[in-house]
Write a protein that holds these residues in place. Structure first.
Motif, PDB file in Angstrom:
ATOM      1  N   ASN A 193       3.528  98.516 -13.959  1.00  8.12           N
ATOM      2  CA  ASN A 193       3.947  98.060 -15.276  1.00  8.12           C
ATOM      3  C   ASN A 193       5.443  98.314 -15.459  1.00  8.12           C
ATOM      4  O   ASN A 193       5.964  99.345 -15.028  1.00  8.12           O
ATOM      5  N   SER A 194       6.112  97.400 -16.130  1.00  5.07           N
ATOM      6  CA  SER A 194       7.556  97.532 -16.338  1.00  5.07           C
ATOM      7  C   SER A 194       7.922  97.140 -17.762  1.00  5.07           C
ATOM      8  O   SER A 194       7.283  96.276 -18.371  1.00  5.07           O
ATOM      9  N   MET A 195       8.972  97.766 -18.256  1.00  8.67           N
ATOM     10  CA  MET A 195       9.573  97.389 -19.533  1.00  8.67           C
ATOM     11  C   MET A 195      10.944  96.809 -19.234  1.00  8.67           C
ATOM     12  O   MET A 195      11.826  97.506 -18.718  1.00  8.67           O
ATOM     13  N   SER A 196      11.134  95.552 -19.507  1.00 13.59           N
ATOM     14  CA  SER A 196      12.392  94.877 -19.201  1.00 13.59           C
ATOM     15  C   SER A 196      13.555  95.469 -19.976  1.00 13.59           C
ATOM     16  O   SER A 196      13.535  95.543 -21.208  1.00 13.59           O
ATOM     17  N   GLU A 197      14.595  95.892 -19.238  1.00 14.85           N
ATOM     18  CA  GLU A 197      15.786  96.430 -19.892  1.00 14.85           C
ATOM     19  C   GLU A 197      16.440  95.369 -20.783  1.00 14.85           C
ATOM     20  O   GLU A 197      16.818  95.656 -21.930  1.00 14.85           O
ATOM     21  N   GLU A 198      16.557  94.173 -20.266  1.00 14.25           N
ATOM     22  CA  GLU A 198      17.170  93.088 -21.040  1.00 14.25           C
ATOM     23  C   GLU A 198      16.385  92.808 -22.309  1.00 14.25           C
ATOM     24  O   GLU A 198      16.961  92.669 -23.392  1.00 14.25           O
ATOM     25  N   ARG A 199      15.041  92.744 -22.196  1.00  8.23           N
ATOM     26  CA  ARG A 199      14.216  92.471 -23.368  1.00  8.23           C
ATOM     27  C   ARG A 199      14.278  93.631 -24.361  1.00  8.23           C
ATOM     28  O   ARG A 199      14.315  93.412 -25.578  1.00  8.23           O
ATOM     29  N   MET A 200      14.317  94.870 -23.859  1.00  6.59           N
ATOM     30  CA  MET A 200      14.387  96.025 -24.743  1.00  6.59           C
ATOM     31  C   MET A 200      15.701  96.057 -25.508  1.00  6.59           C
ATOM     32  O   MET A 200      15.720  96.296 -26.720  1.00  6.59           O
ATOM     33  N   ARG A 201      16.792  95.785 -24.821  1.00  2.48           N
ATOM     34  CA  ARG A 201      18.093  95.792 -25.498  1.00  2.48           C
ATOM     35  C   ARG A 201      18.166  94.690 -26.550  1.00  2.48           C
ATOM     36  O   ARG A 201      18.671  94.907 -27.661  1.00  2.48           O
TER      37      ARG A 201
END
Length: 306
Positions: A193-201
C-alpha cells in the motif's frame, strides 16, 4: 493476456479492523464488482483502539475491554458495504491481541514500553505465518496486498502484519514446506500500500486554501512529510475507484468507533471532494509490472497474469 475476472483471487493482510477500508476500500469493492474473489485477513480485533463514540466509551481496554468484540461487528458491516464475503481473522478471532502503540520523540508510532504476552507484536513469526500459509494455499491468490516494511505509519501491528504476509508468501511457495498446510502456491504479484506524495501535497494545499489548519495538523504541503508518504516515482499502480468511492465512505462510516464524521478522513472528502478517496496507490515488490514501458502505472493489479 489477463486472467478472466472469475479466476482472479486477491488477498489482503491487515492489522486491525478499519485499516482495510481506509487503504484499500475502492480496490476491494471494484474487484468484487468485477467478479474476483477477494479475501481479507485481519490480524487482531483492534482491542486497543481509541473509542470515538461517547456512549461506547466503556468498551475501551482500560474499562470493560469489549472493543475488540464490538469491532467484529463493525468490520462485518464494512465488508457488507464493500461486497466482501470472505473475511478471516488470523488464527481465529482474538488469537493475537492488538499491541497498541506509543510515540517516539519525533512523534512516530513505535511499540509501547509494556505490553501483554498475547499481543501480535510478540507473536512468534513462524507460528503466525503458518496460519497465513494455510489460507494462501487454500485460496491460491494471484495478488497479495499488505503494508510496506514500516507498516505505513509505523504501528507495531502493521509492521508485524507486513512481516507475516511476506514470510508466509515465501513459505507457501516452498515445495518442501509443511504439506499439512496445503499444496504449495506461489503468489505471482505482491504490492505494498502507498500514499502518493503528490496527491497528499495537493490535498493538503486544497485543505489549507479552505482555511482548515487543523486537519492533519502540522503537515506542511510544501515541507517534509511523514515517512508513510511514498515518493511518486516508487508507485507502480493506481486503482481508479470513482464508481466505488461511496461504498468506501459507507464502509468507513461503519467503523464508527474509529472514524468520526467530523474527523480528518471525512474532513478531506467534505472539503475537497470524494476524489481524494477514489484512487488507491501501490508499489509492486514481487512480480512483473505490466505498466507501459515508456511510463505510466498499472491500472489493474492482475494485469499481465495469464
Amino acid at each position: 493476456m489477463t486472467a478472466p475476472a472469475s479466476d482472479r483471487r486477491l488477498l489482503l493482510v491487515h492489522a486491525h479492523p478499519d485499516d482495510e477500508t481506509i487503504g484499500n476500500g475502492v480496490t476491494m469493492a471494484r474487484y468484487v464488482a468485477e467478479g474476483a474473489h477477494v479475501t481479507l485477513v485481519t490480524c487482531t480485533l483492534g482491542e486497543e483502539g481509541e473509542v470515538l463514540v461517547d456512549s461506547l466509551a466503556h468498551l475501551a481496554s482500560d474499562q470493560d475491554d469489549g472493543l475488540g468484540q464490538h469491532r467484529i461487528g463493525e468490520l462485518e458491516a464494512a465488508m457488507k458495504e464493500l461486497g466482501v464475503t470472505d473475511h478471516r481473522f488470523l488464527g481465529g478471532a482474538g488469537r493475537w491481541r492488538d499491541t497498541g502503540m506509543a510515540s517516539d520523540e519525533r512523534g512516530f508510532a513505535i511499540a509501547p514500553a509494556t505490553m501483554r504476552d498475547d499481543t501480535f507484536w510478540r507473536a512468534d513469526l513462524t507460528e503466525a505465518s503458518n496460519e497465513l500459509v494455510s489460507i494462501i494455499r487454500e485460496v491460491r491468490p494471484q495478488v497479495l496486498l499488505t503494508y510496506d516494511e514500516r507498516g505505513g505509519y509505523g504501528h507495531p501491528d502493521h509492521v508485524q502484519a507486513h512481516r507475516v504476509a511476506m514470510y508466509a508468501a515465501a513459505l507457501a511457495a516452498a515445495p518442501s514446506y509443511r504439506h499439512d498446510l496445503g499444496e504449495p502456491w506461489e503468489i505471482a504479484k505482491i504490492y505494498w500500500n502507498s500514499m502518493s506524495e503528490e496527491r497528499m501535497r495537493d490535498g493538503l494545499r486544497q485543505l489549507r486554501a479552505t482555511g482548515d489548519t487543523t486537519t492533519f495538523e502540522g503537515m506542511d504541503p510544501d515541507g517534509t512529510l511523514p515517512p508513510f508518504v511514498t515518493p511518486d516515482e516508487l508507485i507502480t499502480a493506481e486503482i481508479d475507484g470513482a464508481d466505488y468511492v461511496e461504498a468506501k465512505l459507507a464502509a468507513m462510516a461503519a467503523h464508527a468507533t474509529q472514524i468520526t464524521l467530523d474527523g480528518p478522513f471525512f474532513a478531506l472528502s467534505n472539503n475537497i471532494g470524494n476524489q481524494v478517496w477514489s484512487t488507491e496507490f501501490y508499489r509492486i515488490v514481487k512480480g512483473q509490472s505490466a505498466a507501459h514501458p515508456e511510463g505510466g502505472r498499472e491500472t489493474d493489479l492482475f494485469a499481465g497474469l495469464m
